[in-house]
Design a protein around this motif. Structure first.
Motif, short mmCIF file in Angstrom:
data_model
loop_
_atom_site.label_atom_id
_atom_site.label_comp_id
_atom_site.label_asym_id
_atom_site.label_seq_id
_atom_site.Cartn_x
_atom_site.Cartn_y
_atom_site.Cartn_z
N VAL A 188 -25.85 -11.33 -28.34
CA VAL A 188 -25.97 -12.28 -27.09
C VAL A 188 -27.20 -13.23 -27.43
O VAL A 188 -26.91 -14.47 -26.70
N ALA A 189 -28.10 -12.88 -28.23
CA ALA A 189 -29.31 -13.63 -28.26
C ALA A 189 -28.63 -15.20 -28.86
O ALA A 189 -29.13 -16.27 -28.63
N ASP A 190 -27.47 -15.12 -29.52
CA ASP A 190 -27.31 -16.31 -30.56
C ASP A 190 -25.87 -16.64 -29.53
O ASP A 190 -25.15 -17.78 -30.15
N LEU A 191 -25.36 -16.17 -28.46
CA LEU A 191 -24.25 -16.60 -27.96
C LEU A 191 -24.34 -17.22 -26.51
O LEU A 191 -25.30 -16.82 -25.76
N PRO A 192 -23.72 -18.20 -26.09
CA PRO A 192 -23.58 -18.95 -24.99
C PRO A 192 -22.80 -18.26 -23.89
O PRO A 192 -21.95 -18.53 -23.54
N VAL A 193 -23.43 -16.85 -23.70
CA VAL A 193 -22.59 -15.92 -22.71
C VAL A 193 -23.42 -15.50 -21.82
O VAL A 193 -24.57 -15.23 -21.93
N ASP A 194 -22.98 -15.61 -20.40
CA ASP A 194 -23.74 -15.11 -19.47
C ASP A 194 -23.69 -13.86 -19.03
O ASP A 194 -24.85 -13.35 -18.53
N MET A 195 -22.31 -13.53 -19.09
CA MET A 195 -22.29 -11.85 -18.75
C MET A 195 -21.37 -11.19 -19.89
O MET A 195 -20.30 -12.00 -20.44
N LEU A 196 -21.31 -9.95 -20.25
CA LEU A 196 -20.61 -9.28 -21.30
C LEU A 196 -20.48 -7.98 -20.88
O LEU A 196 -21.15 -7.20 -20.66
N SER A 197 -19.05 -7.53 -21.05
CA SER A 197 -18.82 -6.17 -20.65
C SER A 197 -18.81 -5.35 -21.96
O SER A 197 -18.17 -5.60 -23.05
N LEU A 198 -19.19 -4.07 -21.79
CA LEU A 198 -19.00 -3.11 -22.76
C LEU A 198 -18.59 -1.56 -22.37
O LEU A 198 -18.99 -1.36 -21.02
N SER A 199 -18.18 -0.78 -23.13
CA SER A 199 -17.80 0.50 -22.80
C SER A 199 -18.13 1.62 -23.83
O SER A 199 -17.76 1.24 -24.95
N SER A 200 -18.85 2.68 -23.17
CA SER A 200 -19.18 3.66 -24.21
C SER A 200 -18.16 4.40 -24.93
O SER A 200 -18.07 4.57 -26.20
N HIS A 201 -16.79 4.68 -24.32
CA HIS A 201 -16.00 5.39 -25.02
C HIS A 201 -15.24 4.65 -26.04
O HIS A 201 -14.73 5.24 -26.84
N LYS A 202 -15.34 3.53 -26.43
CA LYS A 202 -14.96 2.77 -27.42
C LYS A 202 -15.70 2.86 -28.59
O LYS A 202 -15.46 2.14 -29.59
N MET A 203 -16.93 3.26 -28.49
CA MET A 203 -17.74 3.24 -29.74
C MET A 203 -18.47 4.68 -29.78
O MET A 203 -19.64 4.73 -30.05
N TYR A 204 -17.50 5.51 -29.70
CA TYR A 204 -18.09 7.11 -30.05
C TYR A 204 -18.91 7.58 -28.84
O TYR A 204 -19.90 8.54 -29.43
N GLY A 205 -18.99 7.22 -28.00
CA GLY A 205 -19.79 7.72 -26.81
C GLY A 205 -18.85 8.34 -25.75
O GLY A 205 -17.49 8.35 -25.73
N PRO A 206 -19.60 9.02 -24.56
CA PRO A 206 -18.65 9.65 -23.61
C PRO A 206 -18.00 8.60 -22.80
O PRO A 206 -18.24 7.30 -22.73
N LYS A 207 -16.86 8.93 -21.98
CA LYS A 207 -16.13 8.17 -21.25
C LYS A 207 -16.84 8.08 -19.85
O LYS A 207 -17.92 8.99 -19.69
N GLY A 208 -16.47 7.08 -19.09
CA GLY A 208 -17.03 7.01 -17.66
C GLY A 208 -18.32 6.53 -17.62
O GLY A 208 -19.01 6.61 -16.79
N VAL A 209 -18.72 5.83 -18.50
CA VAL A 209 -19.99 4.73 -18.82
C VAL A 209 -19.86 3.65 -19.45
O VAL A 209 -19.17 3.51 -20.65
#
Ligand code: PLP
Length: 386
Positions: A188-209
């Protein structure tokens, strides 16, 4: 025979180190991070560490990360939060039809409340028309929300150009990066983005966070979840400490391994596509051929129903998904694929193969062999019946 999991855009297996890091927080380290005593401080320290790990993955500042219950809540928080905070300034929101329901249904609810929602058109790959976006921004536009990567076909949106346009026109820009984070660099340091969503369970983390990145200087959003002053008053409710700790470790593993993961996925994707093209006729691929996620292959075989193929693959121990959505017991073509002007009969043929870091070349060989056999068999049966 070992099963082969090829549905990583739906969810990913929890990394063993993630699970190991979480377990103490279901045991002795059960403190509430808002408590001032040692148990509470212990939880607070680990949560702060997780915030730093997630921030580092995005090259964000830890203070810009708000923990949520997942991608859906992050998307809702951005859309509802901006709408409520800026309703005095305008009531117009721009999005596109290939978004996740977490965006589309939040926008539909706002439309019922009197907001004006416009959708920017997309081409057959699902890429938005920037010229159209430029045309439909008005004085009343308060938010543009366009995803980074599409979960169904993997097409990437030009978020740099969208963000620059949003900046020029003084409009906030939110992107749902649930499918792109940890698969390609998202900094995000290089991106003109004000808000960005991410999800843990799509990246080998637990669900529900998950998390919503909110750039420093972005107007304060009206919280979606009102409660105590958690998350600097941006999201009420006692934090899900074990899941947040796991999310942090998953983010750390993703950051360190990103280059290797990305090139591994790219190589497997190339092998899969070449294997299919060399061995099967009557196949069509969907999504942008180059500007796409390194792990996603969306394709259909002429004369072969996606649901039938998915079930046959499942019986062979291979998990993929289809281009249709199952809701309330009925199966309907995905709205996103329809927006890409894919005909209904073609949508019914689509299967989505989404690769992950644990997949191997040998597995891809087995998948290609299996597809060859099953597609041939299904086509033969269809020919006999008709
Ligand atoms: C693009 C996109 N956004 C949001 C979500 C929702 O994320 P979660 O399952 O964490 O609520 C998903 C999940 O499939 C997704 O693919």
């Amino acid at each position: 025979m070992n099963s082969i999991y090829l549905d990583h855009n739906a969810t990913t297996p929890v990394h063993p180190k993630v699970l190991e890091a979480m377990l103490p927080f279901y045991g002795d380290s059960f403190g509430n991070p808002s408590s001032s005593h040692s148990k509470g401080r212990e939880a607070r320290v680990k949560m702060d560490e997780a915030r730093e790990q997630v921030a580092a993955l995005l090259q964000a500042h830890p203070g810009e990360i708000v923990f949520t219950s997942g991608g859906t809540e992050s998307d809702n928080m951005a859309v509802y939060g901006v709408a409520q905070a800026l309703r005095g300034k305008g009531n117009h929101i721009l999005t596109c039809k290939t978004e996740h329901p977490a965006i589309l249904n939040a926008c539909a609810e706002l439309a019922r409340q009197g907001f004006e929602i416009d959708t920017v058109s997309v081409d057959r790959y699902g890429k938005i028309d920037l010229a159209h976006l430029q045309e439909v921004i008005t004085e009343k536009t308060i938010l543009i929300t366009i995803q980074h990567a599409n979960s169904e076909v993997g097409t990437l949106q030009p978020i740099q150009a969208i963000g620059e346009l949003a900046r020029e026109r003084g409009v906030l820009f939110h992107t749902d990066a649930v499918q792109s984070v940890a698969k390609i660099p998202v900094q995000v340091a290089d991106l003109p983005v004000d808000m960005l969503s991410l999800s843990s369970h799509k990246m080998y983390g637990p669900k529900g966070v998950g998390a919503l990145y909110i750039k420093k200087g972005c107007p304060a959003l009206v919280p979606l979840v009102a409660g105590g002053g958690q998350e600097k008053k941006r999201r009420g409710g006692t934090e899900n400490v074990p899941a947040i700790v796991g999310f942090g470790v998953a983010a750390d593993i993703a950051r360190v391994g990103l280059d290797d993961d990305s090139s591994h996925l790219k190589a497997l994707r190339k092998q899969l596509i070449a294997g299919i093209q060399d061995n099967l006729a009557g196949v069509e691929f969907f999504g942008h051929p180059d500007e796409c996620l390194p792990n996603t292959v969306s394709l259909g075989f002429e004369g072969v129903e996606g649901q039938t193929l998915m079930i046959r693959l499942d019986l062979e121990g291979i998990c993929v998904s289809t281009g249709t959505a199952c809701s309330s017991g009925s199966i309907s073509p995905s709205d996103g694929l329809r927006a890409m002007q894919v005909a209904a009969d073609k949508i019914n043929q689509i299967i989505r193969i989404s690769l992950g870091r644990n997949n191997t070349e040998q597995e891809i060989h087995r998948v290609v062999d299996c597809l060859k056999r099953l597609v041939g068999d299904i086509r033969q049966k269809v020919a006999v019946v008709s």
